[in-house]
Motif scaffolding. Structure first.
Motif, PDB file in Angstrom:
ATOM      1  N   ALA A 120      -7.690  -2.143  -6.714  1.00 47.10           N
ATOM      2  CA  ALA A 120      -9.031  -1.966  -6.143  1.00 47.10           C
ATOM      3  C   ALA A 120      -9.750  -3.299  -6.031  1.00 47.10           C
ATOM      4  O   ALA A 120     -10.442  -3.580  -5.039  1.00 47.10           O
ATOM      5  CB  ALA A 120      -9.837  -0.991  -7.000  1.00 47.10           C
ATOM      6  N   SER A 121      -9.582  -4.155  -7.038  1.00 49.20           N
ATOM      7  CA  SER A 121     -10.226  -5.474  -7.012  1.00 49.20           C
ATOM      8  C   SER A 121      -9.658  -6.340  -5.898  1.00 49.20           C
ATOM      9  O   SER A 121     -10.404  -6.992  -5.158  1.00 49.20           O
ATOM     10  CB  SER A 121     -10.036  -6.155  -8.370  1.00 49.20           C
ATOM     11  OG  SER A 121     -10.530  -7.477  -8.345  1.00 49.20           O
ATOM     12  N   LEU A 122      -8.336  -6.340  -5.762  1.00 52.37           N
ATOM     13  CA  LEU A 122      -7.718  -7.115  -4.685  1.00 52.37           C
ATOM     14  C   LEU A 122      -8.165  -6.594  -3.324  1.00 52.37           C
ATOM     15  O   LEU A 122      -8.434  -7.370  -2.401  1.00 52.37           O
ATOM     16  CB  LEU A 122      -6.192  -7.047  -4.800  1.00 52.37           C
ATOM     17  CG  LEU A 122      -5.540  -7.743  -5.997  1.00 52.37           C
ATOM     18  CD1 LEU A 122      -4.039  -7.516  -5.983  1.00 52.37           C
ATOM     19  CD2 LEU A 122      -5.854  -9.228  -6.006  1.00 52.37           C
ATOM     20  N   ARG A 123      -8.243  -5.279  -3.210  1.00 58.32           N
ATOM     21  CA  ARG A 123      -8.676  -4.681  -1.941  1.00 58.32           C
ATOM     22  C   ARG A 123     -10.111  -5.098  -1.613  1.00 58.32           C
ATOM     23  O   ARG A 123     -10.423  -5.408  -0.453  1.00 58.32           O
ATOM     24  CB  ARG A 123      -8.564  -3.163  -2.035  1.00 58.32           C
ATOM     25  CG  ARG A 123      -9.003  -2.421  -0.793  1.00 58.32           C
ATOM     26  CD  ARG A 123      -8.796  -0.919  -0.943  1.00 58.32           C
ATOM     27  NE  ARG A 123      -9.259  -0.214   0.239  1.00 58.32           N
ATOM     28  CZ  ARG A 123      -9.178   1.106   0.422  1.00 58.32           C
ATOM     29  NH1 ARG A 123      -8.630   1.857  -0.521  1.00 58.32           N
ATOM     30  NH2 ARG A 123      -9.615   1.675   1.538  1.00 58.32           N
ATOM     31  N   ALA A 124     -10.981  -5.116  -2.620  1.00 61.99           N
ATOM     32  CA  ALA A 124     -12.384  -5.472  -2.383  1.00 61.99           C
ATOM     33  C   ALA A 124     -12.546  -6.947  -2.027  1.00 61.99           C
ATOM     34  O   ALA A 124     -13.406  -7.311  -1.220  1.00 61.99           O
ATOM     35  CB  ALA A 124     -13.202  -5.140  -3.622  1.00 61.99           C
ATOM     36  N   GLN A 125     -11.714  -7.803  -2.614  1.00 58.99           N
ATOM     37  CA  GLN A 125     -11.839  -9.245  -2.390  1.00 58.99           C
ATOM     38  C   GLN A 125     -11.161  -9.709  -1.105  1.00 58.99           C
ATOM     39  O   GLN A 125     -11.492 -10.773  -0.579  1.00 58.99           O
ATOM     40  CB  GLN A 125     -11.217 -10.015  -3.559  1.00 58.99           C
ATOM     41  CG  GLN A 125     -11.909  -9.802  -4.896  1.00 58.99           C
ATOM     42  CD  GLN A 125     -11.159 -10.515  -6.000  1.00 58.99           C
ATOM     43  OE1 GLN A 125     -10.925 -11.723  -5.943  1.00 58.99           O
ATOM     44  NE2 GLN A 125     -10.753  -9.762  -7.017  1.00 58.99           N
ATOM     45  N   GLY A 126     -10.197  -8.940  -0.627  1.00 58.51           N
ATOM     46  CA  GLY A 126      -9.391  -9.420   0.486  1.00 58.51           C
ATOM     47  C   GLY A 126      -9.419  -8.506   1.687  1.00 58.51           C
ATOM     48  O   GLY A 126     -10.458  -7.946   2.043  1.00 58.51           O
ATOM     49  N   VAL A 127      -8.267  -8.329   2.291  1.00 58.48           N
ATOM     50  CA  VAL A 127      -8.111  -7.509   3.493  1.00 58.48           C
ATOM     51  C   VAL A 127      -7.130  -6.394   3.175  1.00 58.48           C
ATOM     52  O   VAL A 127      -6.093  -6.625   2.552  1.00 58.48           O
ATOM     53  CB  VAL A 127      -7.588  -8.357   4.673  1.00 58.48           C
ATOM     54  CG1 VAL A 127      -7.340  -7.486   5.889  1.00 58.48           C
ATOM     55  CG2 VAL A 127      -8.570  -9.472   5.004  1.00 58.48           C
ATOM     56  N   PHE A 128      -7.469  -5.183   3.598  1.00 59.71           N
ATOM     57  CA  PHE A 128      -6.626  -4.022   3.338  1.00 59.71           C
ATOM     58  C   PHE A 128      -6.374  -3.284   4.646  1.00 59.71           C
ATOM     59  O   PHE A 128      -7.295  -3.126   5.455  1.00 59.71           O
ATOM     60  CB  PHE A 128      -7.312  -3.080   2.336  1.00 59.71           C
ATOM     61  CG  PHE A 128      -6.536  -1.809   2.067  1.00 59.71           C
ATOM     62  CD1 PHE A 128      -5.589  -1.772   1.068  1.00 59.71           C
ATOM     63  CD2 PHE A 128      -6.760  -0.657   2.807  1.00 59.71           C
ATOM     64  CE1 PHE A 128      -4.876  -0.598   0.806  1.00 59.71           C
ATOM     65  CE2 PHE A 128      -6.054   0.512   2.567  1.00 59.71           C
ATOM     66  CZ  PHE A 128      -5.107   0.537   1.552  1.00 59.71           C
ATOM     67  N   GLY A 129      -5.154  -2.813   4.849  1.00 50.81           N
ATOM     68  CA  GLY A 129      -4.871  -2.027   6.043  1.00 50.81           C
ATOM     69  C   GLY A 129      -3.517  -1.372   5.946  1.00 50.81           C
ATOM     70  O   GLY A 129      -2.703  -1.702   5.079  1.00 50.81           O
ATOM     71  N   ARG A 130      -3.304  -0.416   6.826  1.00 53.11           N
ATOM     72  CA  ARG A 130      -2.009   0.257   6.891  1.00 53.11           C
ATOM     73  C   ARG A 130      -1.103  -0.438   7.894  1.00 53.11           C
ATOM     74  O   ARG A 130      -1.546  -0.825   8.978  1.00 53.11           O
ATOM     75  CB  ARG A 130      -2.185   1.721   7.276  1.00 53.11           C
ATOM     76  CG  ARG A 130      -2.879   2.559   6.210  1.00 53.11           C
ATOM     77  CD  ARG A 130      -2.606   4.023   6.441  1.00 53.11           C
ATOM     78  NE  ARG A 130      -3.292   4.862   5.483  1.00 53.11           N
ATOM     79  CZ  ARG A 130      -2.990   6.149   5.290  1.00 53.11           C
ATOM     80  NH1 ARG A 130      -2.031   6.716   6.010  1.00 53.11           N
ATOM     81  NH2 ARG A 130      -3.648   6.866   4.397  1.00 53.11           N
ATOM     82  N   LEU A 131       0.164  -0.531   7.538  1.00 53.45           N
ATOM     83  CA  LEU A 131       1.161  -1.132   8.412  1.00 53.45           C
ATOM     84  C   LEU A 131       1.903  -0.049   9.184  1.00 53.45           C
ATOM     85  O   LEU A 131       2.135   1.047   8.674  1.00 53.45           O
ATOM     86  CB  LEU A 131       2.185  -1.921   7.584  1.00 53.45           C
ATOM     87  CG  LEU A 131       1.672  -3.015   6.664  1.00 53.45           C
ATOM     88  CD1 LEU A 131       2.821  -3.569   5.826  1.00 53.45           C
ATOM     89  CD2 LEU A 131       1.034  -4.138   7.482  1.00 53.45           C
ATOM     90  N   ASP A 132       2.284  -0.349  10.420  1.00 53.29           N
ATOM     91  CA  ASP A 132       3.280   0.480  11.080  1.00 53.29           C
ATOM     92  C   ASP A 132       4.610   0.265  10.368  1.00 53.29           C
ATOM     93  O   ASP A 132       4.882  -0.811   9.844  1.00 53.29           O
ATOM     94  CB  ASP A 132       3.423   0.092  12.552  1.00 53.29           C
ATOM     95  CG  ASP A 132       2.215   0.518  13.381  1.00 53.29           C
ATOM     96  OD1 ASP A 132       1.544   1.492  12.986  1.00 53.29           O
ATOM     97  OD2 ASP A 132       1.945  -0.128  14.409  1.00 53.29           O
ATOM     98  N   SER A 133       5.442   1.285  10.349  1.00 50.19           N
ATOM     99  CA  SER A 133       6.712   1.181   9.629  1.00 50.19           C
ATOM    100  C   SER A 133       7.819   1.824  10.431  1.00 50.19           C
ATOM    101  O   SER A 133       7.652   2.917  10.983  1.00 50.19           O
ATOM    102  CB  SER A 133       6.607   1.858   8.260  1.00 50.19           C
ATOM    103  OG  SER A 133       7.862   1.852   7.597  1.00 50.19           O
ATOM    104  N   SER A 134       8.970   1.162  10.450  1.00 52.95           N
ATOM    105  CA  SER A 134      10.134   1.755  11.111  1.00 52.95           C
ATOM    106  C   SER A 134      10.638   2.980  10.361  1.00 52.95           C
ATOM    107  O   SER A 134      11.498   3.713  10.865  1.00 52.95           O
ATOM    108  CB  SER A 134      11.255   0.717  11.225  1.00 52.95           C
ATOM    109  OG  SER A 134      11.618   0.214   9.947  1.00 52.95           O
ATOM    110  N   ALA A 135      10.096   3.247   9.160  1.00 55.50           N
ATOM    111  CA  ALA A 135      10.454   4.465   8.428  1.00 55.50           C
ATOM    112  C   ALA A 135      10.066   5.718   9.180  1.00 55.50           C
ATOM    113  O   ALA A 135      10.593   6.800   8.886  1.00 55.50           O
ATOM    114  CB  ALA A 135       9.779   4.467   7.052  1.00 55.50           C
TER     115      ALA A 135
END
Length: 444
Positions: free
Chosen positions: A37-52
């Motif tokens: 949560a701390s890393l998310r608040a300090q930086g950038v968070f997002g979902r990746l497209d995945s070949s899965a």
């Protein structure tokens, strides 16, 4: 006064194998995972497209090669090798699987620890251990330099992820798995912390426990038999406990390297099992025959194999040398196929369904002409499969039947891929016992 060029921050990449974005978003939002949560608040968070979304085993090699699956070729732990008309474990000798960090030279010192689905370690500028505690392995444990693994095992002991069974398990075994995965996370963190005491400017490490835990601890459909209230409550929190352990482990690593630029990532998630792949062989046989007369060919070796307890089969395939394992898997999977009369067949799969066309000019025993005949057969298979629905609920079971050449760009390893990819509807498959087609009958 000019003090010279600024020193670049070291880059620390931390992978959560099958770390699910929905769970991470939920638990970083409610305080369960404070470090993330701390890393998310300090930086950038997002979902990746995945070949899965199409080929479940392809995301890790896609990440570490920087290439589409059509340019590296790996999507499953046993794949069709058309030149031999056989199934085989993936191998760097017939695929393009060199991780990017083994290409780096000059001023980049690398530490790589337990990245899934990587080939045997080879010399490069850095330290690497592969296959120590990872869920997916291409090869036995290895390291660079070769002596590194012996030193690591002296410090942290022998370790490997235990055999994974399939189907519901006893509550005692599932709770023991939780304990094992917590130990797995602790040991993986200790190994990574030790490796990171060596010089590095790029480090990439991975925690495997969310993958195995996600397979077996997702919900109570994994439990065989009755369960007490106390056991049920412990089971219900087991996967959450694993994520908490990973969060704490990542926190220790990040705190020890405050100057590093940190990237925490997952190449794919882990949600409710939607796979109905056990039906697919028979459904394809019905489509190709045009009715209920179609039956998948079953060899004597497959009948014998299916008569053995699943744990015995897995133990057998793990115990024998690779070349014999490939031959045994081929006999089980394709031993009864008459290639002169078989225009399409199922490849081995777990999540999605994979269908291969027996194509002239690619398969040595191919019978389907490229071009119009190939296109027409793909369309006929997709249309026939679409007629099947869940026999009890009447709900559709397919999201889509895709052609891989329309999903992925053409590449040097496109011929390794299945021709058709079956995507199942996003609803739980645990209660599916039969599928029904008004024209092709019932498959149980």
């Amino acid at each position: 006064m000019n003090d010279g060029p600024a020193r670049r921050a070291p880059v620390l990449m931390i992978g959560l194998d099958a770390g699910d974005p929905e769970l991470i978003e939920r638990w970083t939002g409610d305080g369960t995972l404070p470090l993330l949560a701390s890393l998310r608040a300090q930086g950038v968070f997002g979902r990746l497209d995945s070949s899965a979304a199409y080929l479940a085993g392809s995301p890790w090699p896609t990440m570490y090669t920087g290439r589409d699956v059509s340019s590296h070729g790996l999507y499953h732990d046993f794949q069709w090798r058309h030149e031999d008309m056989s199934f085989a474990a993936p191998d760097e000798h017939w695929m393009n699987l060199t991780p990017f960090w083994r290409h780096l030279q000059e001023e980049v010192d690398v530490v790589a620890c337990d990245i899934p689905f990587t080939p045997t370690c080879s010399p490069f500028r850095g330290l690497e251990i592969s296959g120590w505690a990872s869920h997916d392995k291409l090869t036995p444990i290895s390291s660079h330099p070769a002596s590194l693994i012996a030193t690591a095992q002296q410090k942290f002991g022998q370790w490997s992820v235990s055999y994974e069974g399939y189907g519901p398990g006893r509550i005692q075994d599932l709770l023991a798995l939780r304990t094992e995965m917590l130990d797995n996370t602790r040991r993986s963190a200790e190994l990574a912390e030790w490796l990171l005491t060596h010089p590095w400017s790029l480090a990439i490490v991975c925690f495997a426990a969310p993958h195995r835990g996600g397979h077996r601890l997702w919900d109570r459909s994994s439990i065989k038999g009755s369960v007490s209230e106390t056991e049920g409550a412990e089971f219900d929190g087991a996967l959450r406990d694993i994520y908490i352990a990973c969060d704490k482990a990542i926190g220790r690593i990040v705190a020890a390297h405050p100057d590093a630029a940190v990237l925490v990532f997952s190449t794919h998630g882990m949600m409710v099992n939607t796979s109905r792949v056990d039906f697919l062989d028979e459904m394809l046989a019905r489509v190709l025959a045009g009715g209920e007369a179609g039956r998948r060919p079953v060899s004597l070796s497959r009948r014998v194999g299916e008569a053995l307890p699943e744990a015995w089969r897995r133990a057998l395939t793990r115990a024998i040398p690779a070349q014999f394992r490939n031959r045994l898997v081929t006999m089980w999977s394709a031993g009864a196929i008459d290639w002169g009369k078989t225009p399409a067949f199922c490849c081995r799969a777990d999540l999605h369904g994979y269908i291969r066309i027996n194509l002239k000019g690619r398969e040595p025993l191919g019978i389907v002409e490229p071009g119009r005949e190939f296109d027409a057969l793909c369309d006929r298979i997709a249309a026939g499969l679409a007629t099947f629905r869940d026999a009890d609920t009447g709900e559709p079971i397919f999201e889509a039947v895709c052609r891989s050449d329309q999903v992925f760009p053409h590449g040097p390893y496109s011929d390794r891929l299945p021709d058709l990819i079956v995507q199942w509807r996003q609803n739980a498959a645990v209660s599916s016992v039969a599928v029904r087609s008004p024209v092709l009958g019932v498959v149980r």
